[in-house]
Design an enzyme around this catalytic site. Structure first.
Site, PDB file in Angstrom:
ATOM      1  N   ASP A 200       0.654  -1.233  -0.173  1.00  0.00           N
ATOM      2  CA  ASP A 200       0.026  -0.061  -0.110  1.00  0.00           C
ATOM      3  C   ASP A 200       1.026   1.558  -0.103  1.00  0.00           C
ATOM      4  O   ASP A 200       1.758   1.263   0.830  1.00  0.00           O
ATOM      5  CB  ASP A 200      -0.694  -0.023   1.247  1.00  0.00           C
ATOM      6  CG  ASP A 200      -1.913   1.009   1.528  1.00  0.00           C
ATOM      7  OD1 ASP A 200      -2.697   1.212   0.406  1.00  0.00           O
ATOM      8  OD2 ASP A 200      -1.993   1.836   2.008  1.00  0.00           O
ATOM      9  N   GLU A 265       2.269  -0.152  -4.866  1.00  0.00           N
ATOM     10  CA  GLU A 265       1.188   1.056  -5.142  1.00  0.00           C
ATOM     11  C   GLU A 265       1.904   2.358  -5.367  1.00  0.00           C
ATOM     12  O   GLU A 265       2.526   2.940  -4.221  1.00  0.00           O
ATOM     13  CB  GLU A 265       0.020   1.163  -4.167  1.00  0.00           C
ATOM     14  CG  GLU A 265      -0.960   1.760  -4.778  1.00  0.00           C
ATOM     15  CD  GLU A 265      -1.947   2.561  -3.732  1.00  0.00           C
ATOM     16  OE1 GLU A 265      -3.106   2.948  -4.065  1.00  0.00           O
ATOM     17  OE2 GLU A 265      -1.562   2.606  -2.657  1.00  0.00           O
TER      18      GLU A 265
HETATM   19  C1  GLC Z   1      -4.107   3.086  -0.737  1.00  0.00           C
HETATM   20  C2  GLC Z   1      -5.392   2.261  -0.748  1.00  0.00           C
HETATM   21  C3  GLC Z   1      -6.607   3.056  -0.278  1.00  0.00           C
HETATM   22  C4  GLC Z   1      -6.175   3.815   1.025  1.00  0.00           C
HETATM   23  C5  GLC Z   1      -4.774   4.392   1.062  1.00  0.00           C
HETATM   24  C6  GLC Z   1      -4.535   4.867   2.411  1.00  0.00           C
HETATM   25  O1  GLC Z   1      -4.178   4.239  -1.800  1.00  0.00           O
HETATM   26  O2  GLC Z   1      -5.341   1.791  -1.978  1.00  0.00           O
HETATM   27  O3  GLC Z   1      -7.555   2.263  -0.495  1.00  0.00           O
HETATM   28  O4  GLC Z   1      -7.367   4.461   1.531  1.00  0.00           O
HETATM   29  O5  GLC Z   1      -3.914   3.791   0.664  1.00  0.00           O
HETATM   30  O6  GLC Z   1      -4.253   3.451   2.934  1.00  0.00           O
END
Ligand code: GLC
Ligand code: CA
Length: 529
Positions: A200, A265
């Site tokens: 994440d 991500e």
């Molecule tokens: C990422 C996740 C999202 C979340 C954020 C904070 O972007 O995909 O859903 O709210 O991180 O953890």
């Protein structure tokens, strides 16, 4: 040789919304187990499950209060072990979400950290004195709503950093104890048999140690995300430190073998994304989100392919994403007809595809009445809420679509169209979106040119995108009509004939011998040439 995560297709499951097994209106791990046969039938290679850990659910599981357990709402560790075993038995790999940037404010680590300035865990989070005027230590903004990223804590008279909600304090990865504890979390799940992690907001984990102010964003306009008023020069993708973080993760997963995958991500331009592969010693797949934020136009997508292929280091493997739990549904963004063209693109382009649950049947954004809003982002910045793309999976036309028992209220409302747009109805319909998706997956799995061959884009008339996928002894031509008008393309001279093996209309198998390819409105074709 290719690794499974290069050839394979990843399917994202948002666990609250996939299948409820115990009638509380919320999806759970046993529910996922019930649907593994469907996923094996569909033909995907791996599932990625969004967080199922204990959490107060301020951000629906992305606020973790215990990294090494399962929230009772989702099941137990035994259920998780069973899920891994049952998945593996069907040839499905299991990727789980790792949330390193922040914990929940209810995590015992943060509870200790905030208890006093000299608590041994004080430095596990990012605490700073107020600015001379009493305000926050710098100008950084929280991603949700664009308020300050700092929260003042009365008890100890300092601010703590939170890149997202104030209920999600950022961990301090520069502290070796934090590092050790968090890398042990990876080992905990690797020992339980997971095949990889989706990390994440991996690109946010290391920040400028001097916490310098971010510069203003000259392109920001009213109506845009308020969190984008500043350019995040110092609060994200802070190099070179962030690459050290990537290497810590890579070294840890490699303790368990070479075929565990790390997906990061990040929302970055191609050159900066490419840096996260390192020298083959960082992330295996830094997520490529460009399609999520680019207009769906043939020339734009061609440019994306060409630029991506140009900047990728030789050892790096590409990947593509069309949708996820943070973005509007693809079928709503570009329309039902073009969603079929997009599926053909995702499953024939070079690189690992990540599919979002429900996109294979063309699920659409579901309007959420104000009293049923769940996502905190919607409350902080109306219009930015993510609930519309997180609604229950549409399995059949029974009350509650087979997601939860009749009479139970699902955690988010079901789409009104679920009686026609559902798995059961589409499964035996020879021209459905599901039939198309499954045919594309089958073709991709069977054809080395599609699952690991090279790619070359070709010149094509306006509104058409054409590319070749090649492997020894095998060559496919893909032509996609991004418009709602019929279009004609002349095959390059090198190809005297084309054998169309798949059309997005699912009604066409023909040999074209006069070099003239005719496409109907919104049609895509795959041809052997
Ligand atoms: C990422 C996740 C999202 C979340 C954020 C904070 O972007 O995909 O859903 O709210 O991180 O953890
Ligand atoms: Ca449940």
């Amino acid at each position: 040789m290719a690794y499974w995560w290069q050839k394979g297709i990843i399917y994202q499951i948002y666990p609250r919304s996939f299948q409820d097994s115990n009638g509380d209106g919320i999806g759970d791990l046993p529910g996922i187990i019930q649907r593994l046969d469907y996923l094996a039938w569909l033909g995907v290679d791996a599932i990625w499950i969004s967080p199922f850990y204990p959490s107060p659910m301020a951000d629906f599981g992305y606020d973790v209060s215990n990294y090494t357990d399962v929230h009772p709402m989702f099941g137990t560790l035994d259920d998780f072990d069973r899920l891994v075993e049952e998945s593996h038995r069907r040839g499905l790999r299991v990727i789980i979400d790792f949330v390193p940037n922040h914990t929940s404010d209810q995590h015992p680590w943060f509870q200790e950290s905030r208890s006093s300035r000299d608590n041994p865990k004080r430095d596990w989070y990012i605490w700073r004195d107020p600015a001379p005027d009493g305000g926050p230590p710098n100008n950084w903004l929280s991603r949700f709503g664009g308020g300050s990223a700092w929260e003042y804590d009365e008890r100890t008279g300092q601010y703590y950093l939170h890149s997202f909600l104030k209920e999600q304090p950022d961990l301090n990865w520069r502290n070796p104890e934090v590092r050790a504890a968090m890398l042990d979390v990876l080992r905990f799940w690797l020992r339980r048999g997971v095949d990889g992690f989706r990390v994440d907001v991996s690109f946010r984990v290391m920040k400028d140690p001097l916490l310098r102010d971010n510069p203003p964003n000259p392109n920001w306009r009213e109506g845009m995300d308020p969190a984008d008023r500043l350019i995040e020069r110092y609060s994200m993708d802070f190099a070179p430190d962030i690459h050290q973080f990537n290497r810590w993760l890579r070294q840890t997963v490699e303790e368990f073998g070479k075929d565990k995958v790390l997906i990061g991500e990040m929302d970055l331009p191609f050159e900066r994304m490419a840096a996260h592969y390192g020298k083959g010693d960082e992330l295996h797949l830094p997520f490529n989100f460009r399609l999520l934020f680019s207009p769906w136009k043939a020339d734009v997508v061609r440019q994306l392919i060409d630029e991506y292929e140009r900047v990728l280091p030789a050892h790096a493997w590409p990947n593509w994403v069309l949708g996820n739990h943070d973005q509007p549904r693809i079928a709503s963004r570009i329309g039902r007809e073009q969603a079929r063209v997009a599926a053909m693109f995702l499953l024939t382009v070079r690189g690992t595809p990540t599919m979002y649950y429900g996109d294979e049947i063309g699920m659409e954004n579901v309007p959420i009445p104000p009293e049923r809003v769940q996502d905190p982002w919607e409350r902080l910045a109306p219009g930015f809420g993510r609930d519309p793309a997180r609604t229950p999976m549409q399995w059949d036309d029974s009350p509650n679509a087979g997601f939860c028992p009749p009479g139970v209220e699902p955690w988010l409302p079901l789409a009104e169209n679920y009686r026609t747009i559902n798995v059961a109805a589409q499964r035996h319909d020879p021209t459905s979106m599901l039939t198309l998706t499954r045919a594309l997956i089958g073709l991709r799995r069977a054809a080395p040119a599609l699952n690991r061959g090279s790619i070359r884009t070709l010149d094509a008339p306006d509104g058409l995108l054409a590319y070749l996928r090649e492997a020894p002894n095998e060559r496919y031509l893909i032509v996609l009509n991004f418009t709602d008008q019929p279009q004609g393309a002349l095959l390059p001279e090198a190809f005297s004939s084309a054998n169309i093996v798949l059309s997005t209309y699912l009604d066409r198998n023909e040999l074209v011998t006069n070099r003239e390819l005719r496409l109907r409105p919104n049609e895509g074709i795959v041809a052997m040439v």
